[in-house]
Structures are given as C-alpha cells and as structure tokens.
Design a protein around this motif. Structure first.
Motif, mmCIF file in Angstrom:
data_model
loop_
_atom_site.group_PDB
_atom_site.id
_atom_site.type_symbol
_atom_site.label_atom_id
_atom_site.label_comp_id
_atom_site.label_asym_id
_atom_site.label_seq_id
_atom_site.Cartn_x
_atom_site.Cartn_y
_atom_site.Cartn_z
ATOM 1 N N ASP A 101 -9.670 19.875 77.499
ATOM 2 C CA ASP A 101 -8.966 21.057 77.012
ATOM 3 C C ASP A 101 -7.455 20.880 76.936
ATOM 4 N N VAL A 102 -6.960 19.669 77.111
ATOM 5 C CA VAL A 102 -5.516 19.478 77.194
ATOM 6 C C VAL A 102 -4.803 19.990 75.958
ATOM 7 N N THR A 103 -5.258 19.632 74.783
ATOM 8 C CA THR A 103 -4.571 20.076 73.578
ATOM 9 C C THR A 103 -5.273 21.228 72.891
ATOM 10 N N GLY A 104 -6.576 21.291 73.024
ATOM 11 C CA GLY A 104 -7.333 22.352 72.378
ATOM 12 C C GLY A 104 -7.502 22.161 70.888
ATOM 13 N N ASP A 105 -6.970 21.058 70.326
ATOM 14 C CA ASP A 105 -7.099 20.850 68.879
ATOM 15 C C ASP A 105 -8.209 19.869 68.520
ATOM 16 N N GLY A 106 -8.845 19.284 69.518
ATOM 17 C CA GLY A 106 -9.953 18.378 69.257
ATOM 18 C C GLY A 106 -9.561 16.999 68.754
ATOM 19 N N ARG A 107 -8.257 16.699 68.650
ATOM 20 C CA ARG A 107 -7.841 15.404 68.116
ATOM 21 C C ARG A 107 -7.571 14.361 69.185
ATOM 22 N N LEU A 108 -7.198 14.759 70.380
ATOM 23 C CA LEU A 108 -6.814 13.828 71.424
ATOM 24 C C LEU A 108 -8.020 13.483 72.276
ATOM 25 N N ASP A 109 -8.470 12.229 72.216
ATOM 26 C CA ASP A 109 -9.667 11.813 72.936
ATOM 27 C C ASP A 109 -9.300 11.322 74.326
ATOM 28 N N LEU A 110 -9.557 12.154 75.317
ATOM 29 C CA LEU A 110 -9.273 11.802 76.698
ATOM 30 C C LEU A 110 -10.543 11.532 77.493
ATOM 31 N N THR A 111 -11.672 11.445 76.814
ATOM 32 C CA THR A 111 -12.935 11.275 77.529
ATOM 33 C C THR A 111 -12.977 9.967 78.315
ATOM 34 N N VAL A 112 -12.192 8.971 77.902
ATOM 35 C CA VAL A 112 -12.177 7.707 78.631
ATOM 36 C C VAL A 112 -11.672 7.918 80.060
ATOM 37 N N PHE A 113 -10.919 8.995 80.309
ATOM 38 C CA PHE A 113 -10.371 9.255 81.630
ATOM 39 C C PHE A 113 -11.185 10.259 82.440
ATOM 40 N N GLU A 114 -12.260 10.792 81.858
ATOM 41 C CA GLU A 114 -13.085 11.730 82.608
ATOM 42 C C GLU A 114 -13.643 11.021 83.841
ATOM 43 N N GLY A 115 -13.616 11.728 84.956
ATOM 44 C CA GLY A 115 -14.110 11.146 86.199
ATOM 45 C C GLY A 115 -13.052 10.356 86.943
ATOM 46 N N ALA A 116 -11.827 10.277 86.414
ATOM 47 C CA ALA A 116 -10.746 9.566 87.106
ATOM 48 C C ALA A 116 -10.197 10.478 88.190
ATOM 49 N N SER A 117 -10.983 10.630 89.242
ATOM 50 C CA SER A 117 -10.582 11.517 90.325
ATOM 51 C C SER A 117 -11.104 10.988 91.646
ATOM 52 N N SER A 118 -10.178 10.528 92.476
ATOM 53 C CA SER A 118 -10.549 10.048 93.798
ATOM 54 C C SER A 118 -10.597 11.203 94.791
ATOM 55 N N GLY A 119 -10.046 12.345 94.399
ATOM 56 C CA GLY A 119 -9.977 13.479 95.292
ATOM 57 C C GLY A 119 -8.698 13.500 96.114
ATOM 58 N N VAL A 120 -7.832 12.499 95.938
ATOM 59 C CA VAL A 120 -6.590 12.446 96.699
ATOM 60 C C VAL A 120 -5.622 13.535 96.236
ATOM 61 N N LEU A 121 -5.511 13.725 94.919
ATOM 62 C CA LEU A 121 -4.643 14.788 94.406
ATOM 63 C C LEU A 121 -5.331 16.128 94.601
ATOM 64 N N GLY A 122 -4.603 17.060 95.165
ATOM 65 C CA GLY A 122 -5.184 18.373 95.413
ATOM 66 C C GLY A 122 -4.310 19.486 94.892
ATOM 67 N N GLU A 123 -4.647 20.708 95.255
ATOM 68 C CA GLU A 123 -3.912 21.888 94.814
ATOM 69 C C GLU A 123 -2.423 21.812 95.142
ATOM 70 N N PRO A 124 -2.040 21.360 96.346
ATOM 71 C CA PRO A 124 -0.600 21.275 96.629
ATOM 72 C C PRO A 124 0.125 20.321 95.665
ATOM 73 N N ASP A 125 -0.540 19.241 95.271
ATOM 74 C CA ASP A 125 0.068 18.291 94.334
ATOM 75 C C ASP A 125 0.208 18.903 92.948
ATOM 76 N N VAL A 126 -0.806 19.657 92.527
ATOM 77 C CA VAL A 126 -0.754 20.342 91.233
ATOM 78 C C VAL A 126 0.393 21.345 91.242
ATOM 79 N N ALA A 127 0.529 22.102 92.331
ATOM 80 C CA ALA A 127 1.603 23.094 92.429
ATOM 81 C C ALA A 127 2.972 22.409 92.420
ATOM 82 N N GLU A 128 3.098 21.287 93.127
ATOM 83 C CA GLU A 128 4.369 20.567 93.170
ATOM 84 C C GLU A 128 4.743 20.019 91.790
ATOM 85 N N ALA A 129 3.759 19.467 91.080
ATOM 86 C CA ALA A 129 4.010 18.977 89.720
ATOM 87 C C ALA A 129 4.390 20.139 88.807
#
Length: 156
Positions: free
Chosen positions: A69-97
């Motif tokens: 859903d990053v762009t919502g225009d259907g042109r940017l293919d980010l599926t290669v990065f799906e599942g790239a989540s170790s769980g290290v980044l959390g809500e506090p990191d999202v808020a800080e970013a």
C-alpha cells in the motif's frame, strides 16, 4: 597447511548492523532505488533484517504502511521485500522515524546487516577487539571539506 585464515562458519555470525531512515517528501516514491537495494542483497553485500514504511498524515498521525500500500497506484512492486521483518523494529522505532517527517511525507526504515564486513567483524571478535565508536560522515560535510581544501590549493 594453508596460510589462509580459517573463515569457516563466519557467515553464521552477523556482521555490523546499521539502519537508515529514508524520507520521501510528499510521499513521492518512484522505486528507482529498489533494484539497487535488491542487487546489494543478491550479491550478499547486505542482508535486510527489517524494512518498514511509515507515513505521517497531515494531522501528524504516524502509521506503519503495508508494503503493498505504499503508493496506492499499483506501479511500485515491493513484493520482493514482503516478509523482510525480523521483529526488531517496533512501534517505538516507527514513532521515532515518524517524528523526523513533515506532514504528508513517508519514509522507509531499513535495518540491515553489513554482510561484507562479517569476516572482519568475526576476526576482531576472536581477538577480543571491540568497536568503541562508530558513525557516518554526512555527504554534505564531506563535500564542504573537500571544497575548502580545493580552494586552499587553488592558485591565487
């Protein structure tokens, strides 16, 4: 007997871990850098531990965004990065970013292992060496210093 250092198993131990927060003003993502990121992974230079996108709404609300859903225009293919989540980044990191963003902007938060440095890092660990400082020189600062040096060397 070989004089080469024994590096067996070194890739089982991680190399240095870094993060980047890459802001996209106005949430304008073209995807131009994505093939370069994939190339770094394919060549085993880095390993992506986490890749999260965040958006700061006009009212200041920060939300994590699903890759599809990053762009919502259907042109940017980010599926290669799906599942790239170790769980290290959390809500506090999202808020800080998100705090680094202007309303209407988005950002990619990337946590990655420097696989190219793993053999060196592991050799240093075996020697009981430790990194006591680390950092990055901002490109703008480096260019400013180089420009100053060039002016000093200029005739006149």
């Amino acid at each position: 007997m070989s004089s080469e250092p024994d590096t067996r198993g070194e890739l089982d131990e991680p190399g240095p871990i870094d993060y980047l927060v890459i802001a996209f003003p106005g949430s304008h993502l073209t995807g131009e850098g994505l093939p370069l990121l994939v190339d770094l992974v394919d060549r085993d230079i880095i390993r992506i531990l986490d890749l999260t996108f965040v958006r700061k709404d006009q009212d200041g609300t920060v939300t994590a965004v699903e890759l599809a859903d990053v762009t919502g225009d259907g042109r940017l293919d980010l599926t290669v990065f799906e599942g790239a989540s170790s769980g290290v980044l959390g809500e506090p990191d999202v808020a800080e970013a998100g705090a680094l963003l202007e309303p209407g902007d988005s950002a990619a938060v990337l946590l990655y292992e420097n696989r190219w440095a793993a053999p060196l890092a592991n050799a240093l660990r075996r020697e009981d060496a430790r990194i006591v400082a680390s950092g990055r020189v901002p490109l703008e600062d480096l260019l400013e210093v180089l420009d100053s040096l060039e002016r000093l060397d200029a005739p006149g």
